[in-house]
Design a protein around this motif. Structure first.
Motif, mmCIF file in Angstrom:
data_model
loop_
_atom_site.group_PDB
_atom_site.id
_atom_site.type_symbol
_atom_site.label_atom_id
_atom_site.label_comp_id
_atom_site.label_asym_id
_atom_site.label_seq_id
_atom_site.Cartn_x
_atom_site.Cartn_y
_atom_site.Cartn_z
ATOM 1 N N UNK A 3 60.682 14.044 -41.278
ATOM 2 C CA UNK A 3 61.069 12.991 -40.342
ATOM 3 C C UNK A 3 61.649 13.613 -39.075
ATOM 4 N N UNK A 4 61.512 12.894 -37.978
ATOM 5 C CA UNK A 4 62.054 13.350 -36.693
ATOM 6 C C UNK A 4 63.526 12.936 -36.631
ATOM 7 N N UNK A 5 64.414 13.888 -36.472
ATOM 8 C CA UNK A 5 65.835 13.589 -36.349
ATOM 9 C C UNK A 5 66.148 13.182 -34.912
ATOM 10 N N UNK A 6 66.683 11.990 -34.735
ATOM 11 C CA UNK A 6 67.108 11.516 -33.416
ATOM 12 C C UNK A 6 68.637 11.490 -33.443
ATOM 13 N N UNK A 23 74.716 19.830 -38.331
ATOM 14 C CA UNK A 23 73.976 20.387 -39.465
ATOM 15 C C UNK A 23 72.474 20.209 -39.291
ATOM 16 N N UNK A 24 72.045 19.036 -38.832
ATOM 17 C CA UNK A 24 70.609 18.782 -38.673
ATOM 18 C C UNK A 24 70.012 19.628 -37.556
ATOM 19 N N UNK A 25 70.795 19.928 -36.530
ATOM 20 C CA UNK A 25 70.324 20.842 -35.481
ATOM 21 C C UNK A 25 70.090 22.227 -36.081
ATOM 22 N N UNK A 26 71.021 22.681 -36.916
ATOM 23 C CA UNK A 26 70.901 23.998 -37.565
ATOM 24 C C UNK A 26 69.671 24.047 -38.459
ATOM 25 N N UNK A 27 69.330 22.926 -39.100
ATOM 26 C CA UNK A 27 68.213 22.898 -40.041
ATOM 27 C C UNK A 27 66.862 22.674 -39.366
ATOM 28 N N UNK A 28 66.869 22.322 -38.096
ATOM 29 C CA UNK A 28 65.620 22.006 -37.400
ATOM 30 C C UNK A 28 64.961 23.252 -36.825
ATOM 31 N N UNK A 29 63.639 23.210 -36.732
ATOM 32 C CA UNK A 29 62.860 24.310 -36.155
ATOM 33 C C UNK A 29 62.657 24.117 -34.659
ATOM 34 N N UNK A 70 64.320 18.010 -33.995
ATOM 35 C CA UNK A 70 65.527 17.274 -33.640
ATOM 36 C C UNK A 70 65.426 16.877 -32.171
ATOM 37 N N UNK A 71 65.517 15.581 -31.904
ATOM 38 C CA UNK A 71 65.536 15.073 -30.542
ATOM 39 C C UNK A 71 66.981 14.714 -30.211
ATOM 40 N N UNK A 72 67.541 15.372 -29.212
ATOM 41 C CA UNK A 72 68.941 15.150 -28.857
ATOM 42 C C UNK A 72 69.030 14.141 -27.717
ATOM 43 N N UNK A 73 69.854 13.126 -27.897
ATOM 44 C CA UNK A 73 70.046 12.115 -26.858
ATOM 45 C C UNK A 73 71.537 11.997 -26.572
ATOM 46 N N UNK A 74 71.873 11.646 -25.346
ATOM 47 C CA UNK A 74 73.276 11.549 -24.975
ATOM 48 C C UNK A 74 73.899 10.280 -25.550
#
Length: 204
Positions: A3-6, A23-29, A70-74
């Protein structure tokens, strides 16, 4: 398929990023983000895509679906973020959405005010009737942009006879150079420029 982490990254400072997002940022490629949100992150060994065009970002994500993204949003991921665009291209089951602390949530907490009866919105690419909102709600919280900055919002209030409304202007929230100003709308209408702002309009 992963799944895509938002991930909602909060108002700015890393202290306000939820541990699960870290944690999810660390686990993402693969990390997809604006340049500002990447500051201070440990991303060694990860593939990083800096968002320029949103259309191109969506195509990039589609090409990387075999990887953990991981998609990072403000702010908060569910409040005026890229999530709406992602929902148009991916099924809800494909997305793992993690909330964040929004700039307006942070601003109200710094003011010691409840936002349970406030209007919370954004002027990014939108037209709002600030006077009507200020009359209908106990408080109005707004994410501003280049066009509808605090000065322009104040001028709109003054034009409708609401120059005595109180405006709180929050700049660079959560950072070391954070600044929160309290002014009347008629004063803000003649103020200078402000950086990375949110505005709260209320009666006091």
């Amino acid at each position: 398929m992963e799944r895509i982490n938002v991930l909602g990254m909060g108002p700015g400072h890393r202290d306000y990023v939820l541990p699960i997002s870290t944690r999810l940022i660390e686990e993402s490629d693969v990390i997809v983000s604006s340049a500002r949100l990447l500051q201070g992150l440990e991303l060694e060994g990860k593939e990083v895509y800096r968002i320029g065009s949103l259309t191109e970002a969506i195509e990039y994500i589609k090409c990387k679906r075999h990887m953990q993204i991981a998609v990072l949003v403000s702010g908060d991921s569910c409040f005026f973020s890229m999530l709406s665009l992602l929902r148009r291209h991916f099924e809800s089951e494909e997305l793992n959405v993690v909330p964040g602390i929004g700039s307006l949530q942070y601003m109200f907490s710094r003011l010691g005010m409840s936002w349970s009866e406030a209007f919370m919105g954004s002027v990014h690419g939108r037209e709002l009737d600030f006077a009507e909102l200020a009359l209908r709600y106990k408080a109005v919280g707004l994410l501003t942009d280049g066009k509808w900055n605090p000065q322009a919002i104040a001028k709109a209030l003054v034009e409708k006879g609401l120059g005595e409304k109180t405006m709180y202007i929050g700049e660079n929230l959560s950072y070391e150079n954070e600044k929160i100003s309290r002014v009347r709308a008629h004063e803000a209408a003649h103020s200078g420029s402000h950086d990375m702002c949110v505005v709260v309009i209320c009666d006091e």
